[in-house]
Design a protein around this motif. Structure first.
Motif, short mmCIF file in Angstrom:
data_model
loop_
_atom_site.label_atom_id
_atom_site.label_comp_id
_atom_site.label_asym_id
_atom_site.label_seq_id
_atom_site.Cartn_x
_atom_site.Cartn_y
_atom_site.Cartn_z
N ALA A 274 48.52 3.00 13.06
CA ALA A 274 48.20 2.28 14.29
C ALA A 274 49.46 1.71 14.92
O ALA A 274 50.33 1.18 14.23
N THR B 58 43.96 1.22 12.23
CA THR B 58 43.88 0.39 13.42
C THR B 58 43.17 -0.93 13.13
O THR B 58 43.64 -2.01 13.49
N ARG C 105 46.23 5.22 17.70
CA ARG C 105 46.57 5.88 16.45
C ARG C 105 47.53 7.03 16.72
O ARG C 105 47.26 7.90 17.54
#
Length: 210
Positions: free
Chosen positions: A110, A138, A103
């Motif tokens: 992400a 993510t 991140r």
């Protein structure tokens, strides 16, 4: 998208110790492993099986075995590695792929830096491992990648989830066959994008600050 916060006293007990700032890395790793195994029990409730007949010492018995293609377990590097043993303990015949994502602390988006997955995931059930579902960026990116390669459903196993992250997943993956299994849904994200009250940086607590 389905979300399951596992309500079990052992889950709550282990999570409480993980939250404790005084829990050292060896203990944190052990408890995370044990907690993932408990979560995996619920996460695999819909794993695909087929009927089989086996021979006992006395007679034939009807049962089931996992179908092909085998499930795919995908830990998100690096923190997801601390969850891998706990998951494969229940799915020892599953295959394992790796996805490196980080991140960006400025944009909170992400970024992928490593991929070790089959190109064709047609018909595969996938289990993504990532300790923290914070902003959801993510996990959303990882799930999209798996679905684009043909995965038929994706279950995310996380230790903690934030409401903001769950909402982001629902928006990004509308209509997708996705399920989230977590030990708890915490209150909110702070200004830095960390889950509150949370348990800190899971990767640092698993492996130390590097």
């Amino acid at each position: 998208m389905q979300t399951l916060a596992v309500d079990h006293p052992l889950v709550a007990h282990k999570l409480t110790t993980l939250r404790d700032v005084n829990t050292d890395s060896p203990t944190f790793r052990r408890l995370a492993d044990e907690l993932v195994t408990l979560l995996a029990y619920e996460a695999t409730r819909d794993v695909r099986v087929t009927d089989v007949t086996v021979r006992t010492p006395l007679t034939d018995a009807e049962g089931v075995q996992l179908t092909s293609p085998k499930p795919l377990v995908v830990p998100i590097l690096r923190a997801g590695l601390g969850m891998l043993d706990g998951m494969t303990r229940l799915l020892p015949t599953a295959e394992v792929g790796f996805l490196g994502m980080i991140r960006n602390e400025d944009s909170l988006q992400a970024q992928t830096y490593a991929t070790r997955l089959p190109d064709d995931l047609s018909g595969r059930q996938c289990y993504v491992l990532d300790p923290m579902l914070a902003t959801g960026g993510t996990l959303a990116a990882a799930t999209k990648l798996l679905l684009e390669r043909g995965a038929t459903d994706v279950t995310a196993v996380v230790l903690l989830a934030a409401p903001e992250g769950l909402k982001h997943l629902e928006q990004e993956l509308t209509g997708a066959p996705v399920r989230v299994v977590t030990a708890a849904i915490d209150s909110h994200l702070n200004e830095q994008g960390f889950i509150m009250p949370g348990l800190g940086d899971a990767g640092d607590r698993l492996y130390g600050v590097v």
